[in-house]
Design a protein around this motif. Structure first.
Motif, PDB file in Angstrom:
ATOM      1  N   ALA A  77       0.838  -1.201   0.000  1.00 36.50           N
ATOM      2  CA  ALA A  77       0.000   0.000   0.000  1.00 36.50           C
ATOM      3  C   ALA A  77       0.864   1.238   0.000  1.00 36.50           C
ATOM      4  O   ALA A  77       1.956   1.259   0.580  1.00 36.50           O
ATOM      5  CB  ALA A  77      -0.927   0.008   1.221  1.00 36.50           C
ATOM      6  N   SER A  83      -6.875   5.775  -2.579  1.00 41.42           N
ATOM      7  CA  SER A  83      -7.470   4.552  -3.103  1.00 41.42           C
ATOM      8  C   SER A  83      -6.671   3.324  -2.668  1.00 41.42           C
ATOM      9  O   SER A  83      -7.240   2.245  -2.420  1.00 41.42           O
ATOM     10  CB  SER A  83      -7.575   4.613  -4.628  1.00 41.42           C
ATOM     11  OG  SER A  83      -6.299   4.706  -5.228  1.00 41.42           O
ATOM     12  N   SER A  84      -5.351   3.461  -2.570  1.00 37.24           N
ATOM     13  CA  SER A  84      -4.508   2.361  -2.126  1.00 37.24           C
ATOM     14  C   SER A  84      -4.807   1.989  -0.680  1.00 37.24           C
ATOM     15  O   SER A  84      -4.910   0.808  -0.331  1.00 37.24           O
ATOM     16  CB  SER A  84      -3.029   2.734  -2.280  1.00 37.24           C
ATOM     17  OG  SER A  84      -2.190   1.701  -1.836  1.00 37.24           O
ATOM     18  N   SER A 121      -7.635   2.665   0.938  1.00 39.23           N
ATOM     19  CA  SER A 121      -8.994   2.128   0.969  1.00 39.23           C
ATOM     20  C   SER A 121      -8.997   0.649   0.585  1.00 39.23           C
ATOM     21  O   SER A 121      -9.657  -0.179   1.230  1.00 39.23           O
ATOM     22  CB  SER A 121      -9.889   2.923   0.016  1.00 39.23           C
ATOM     23  OG  SER A 121     -11.180   2.372  -0.024  1.00 39.23           O
ATOM     24  N   SER A 122      -8.233   0.302  -0.443  1.00 36.90           N
ATOM     25  CA  SER A 122      -8.131  -1.092  -0.867  1.00 36.90           C
ATOM     26  C   SER A 122      -7.488  -1.943   0.219  1.00 36.90           C
ATOM     27  O   SER A 122      -7.912  -3.090   0.467  1.00 36.90           O
ATOM     28  CB  SER A 122      -7.323  -1.176  -2.161  1.00 36.90           C
ATOM     29  OG  SER A 122      -7.119  -2.509  -2.553  1.00 36.90           O
ATOM     30  N   ALA A 123      -6.476  -1.395   0.883  1.00 38.93           N
ATOM     31  CA  ALA A 123      -5.805  -2.139   1.946  1.00 38.93           C
ATOM     32  C   ALA A 123      -6.764  -2.467   3.081  1.00 38.93           C
ATOM     33  O   ALA A 123      -6.774  -3.602   3.600  1.00 38.93           O
ATOM     34  CB  ALA A 123      -4.621  -1.335   2.472  1.00 38.93           C
ATOM     35  N   SER A 160      -9.988  -2.746   2.879  1.00 35.73           N
ATOM     36  CA  SER A 160     -10.943  -3.751   2.398  1.00 35.73           C
ATOM     37  C   SER A 160     -10.345  -5.147   2.536  1.00 35.73           C
ATOM     38  O   SER A 160     -11.026  -6.097   2.931  1.00 35.73           O
ATOM     39  CB  SER A 160     -11.315  -3.472   0.937  1.00 35.73           C
ATOM     40  OG  SER A 160     -12.034  -2.258   0.821  1.00 35.73           O
ATOM     41  N   THR A 161      -9.068  -5.260   2.220  1.00 37.06           N
ATOM     42  CA  THR A 161      -8.372  -6.542   2.376  1.00 37.06           C
ATOM     43  C   THR A 161      -8.309  -6.947   3.835  1.00 37.06           C
ATOM     44  O   THR A 161      -8.510  -8.122   4.181  1.00 37.06           O
ATOM     45  CB  THR A 161      -6.955  -6.443   1.787  1.00 37.06           C
ATOM     46  OG1 THR A 161      -7.031  -6.123   0.402  1.00 37.06           O
ATOM     47  CG2 THR A 161      -6.204  -7.760   1.961  1.00 37.06           C
ATOM     48  N   SER A 221     -11.668  -8.335   5.006  1.00 31.34           N
ATOM     49  CA  SER A 221     -11.952  -9.694   4.545  1.00 31.34           C
ATOM     50  C   SER A 221     -11.028 -10.722   5.202  1.00 31.34           C
ATOM     51  O   SER A 221     -11.399 -11.888   5.363  1.00 31.34           O
ATOM     52  CB  SER A 221     -11.816  -9.771   3.022  1.00 31.34           C
ATOM     53  OG  SER A 221     -10.497  -9.472   2.604  1.00 31.34           O
TER      54      SER A 221
END
Length: 245
Positions: A58, A64-65, A67-69, A71-72, A75
């Motif tokens: 990240a 956005s990076s 935010s994606s992290a 999300s990971t 999960s």
């Protein structure tokens, strides 16, 4: 294993590793760095010793990076809440004369330091607020600072600009979110950290323990995290016993 987790941004062979290992004794940990080489050995070390860790590539300066992290992370650690967030990312080194700096040098420092903390704090503070009612310790945001956070030295202009901004942002966050139950603390690391990259540095006349042990920083961060809310430390300065200040 705890149903809470910790996230550390800016992980490498020094402070980030020590902080990750310390917090992994209590929580699953998510480790963020741009280069997987910085977190892969630490993830393996924690998982092989019975803890639980994940590493995520990240860029802290990219919304956005991050935010994606997260999300990971969600999960990977379902039904877990955030207990502690540590912002250990930094940029602006090495020092050089001011007239040799370019605007891109300043941008790099401000992006990783100030902008990065802003993005990281916006991602983590809502999660920390959710944890206030039932976290084992006050939910905590810890920010790694430096000597340059409080003193702009010659040849450190871009680094100091970024670190001053980080300190100011941390103070504002502490005053806003402390009354809501989230502990925001800024740590001034006032000295050379004893890590592989600094082994050849001759500081404090080479005296024993003249550099800061990364494990000492990690223990102080754990202490900040476990403080009772009746006595929050907003700023901690840490230095070797022989460091001039």
């Amino acid at each position: 294993m705890s149903k809470f987790y910790a996230v550390i941004a800016g992980v490498g062979a020094g402070t980030g590793r020590s902080v990750a290992l310390r917090f992994a004794k209590a929580y699953p940990v998510a480790l963020l760095a741009r280069n997987p080489d910085n977190y892969d050995p630490i993830v393996a070390e924690i998982n092989s010793s019975g803890g639980r860790a994940i590493g995520i590539s990240a860029d802290v300066g990219d919304e956005s990076s991050i935010s994606s992290a997260f999300s990971t992370i969600a999960s990977s650690f379902p039904d877990h809440k955030l207990a502690a967030a540590i912002y250990n990312a930094s940029a602006g080194f090495p020092p050089k004369p001011f007239l040799e700096h370019t605007l891109s040098d300043l941008d790099a420092s401000l992006t990783t330091n100030a902008k990065g903390l802003f993005i990281f704090a916006q991602a983590t503070l809502p999660l920390l607020l959710q944890s206030v009612p039932d976290a084992p310790h006050p939910p905590t945001l810890i920010i790694t600072g430096a000597t340059a956070s409080v003193r702009g030295s010659a040849r450190f202009s871009t680094f100091a600009a970024g670190k001053f901004a980080v300190r100011a942002l941390g103070q504002s966050l502490a005053r806003e979110f402390g009354p809501k139950g989230v502990h925001v603390a800024h740590a001034i690391i006032d000295g050379v950290i004893d890590i592989p990259r600094t082994k050849h540095y001759n500081v404090n006349e080479g005296k024993e323990d003249g550099k800061i042990r990364a494990d000492s920083i990690a223990e102080d961060y754990w202490h900040l995290h476990t403080q009772h809310r009746s006595g929050f430390t907003q700023e901690l300065d840490l230095r070797p016993w022989v460091e001039k200040f």
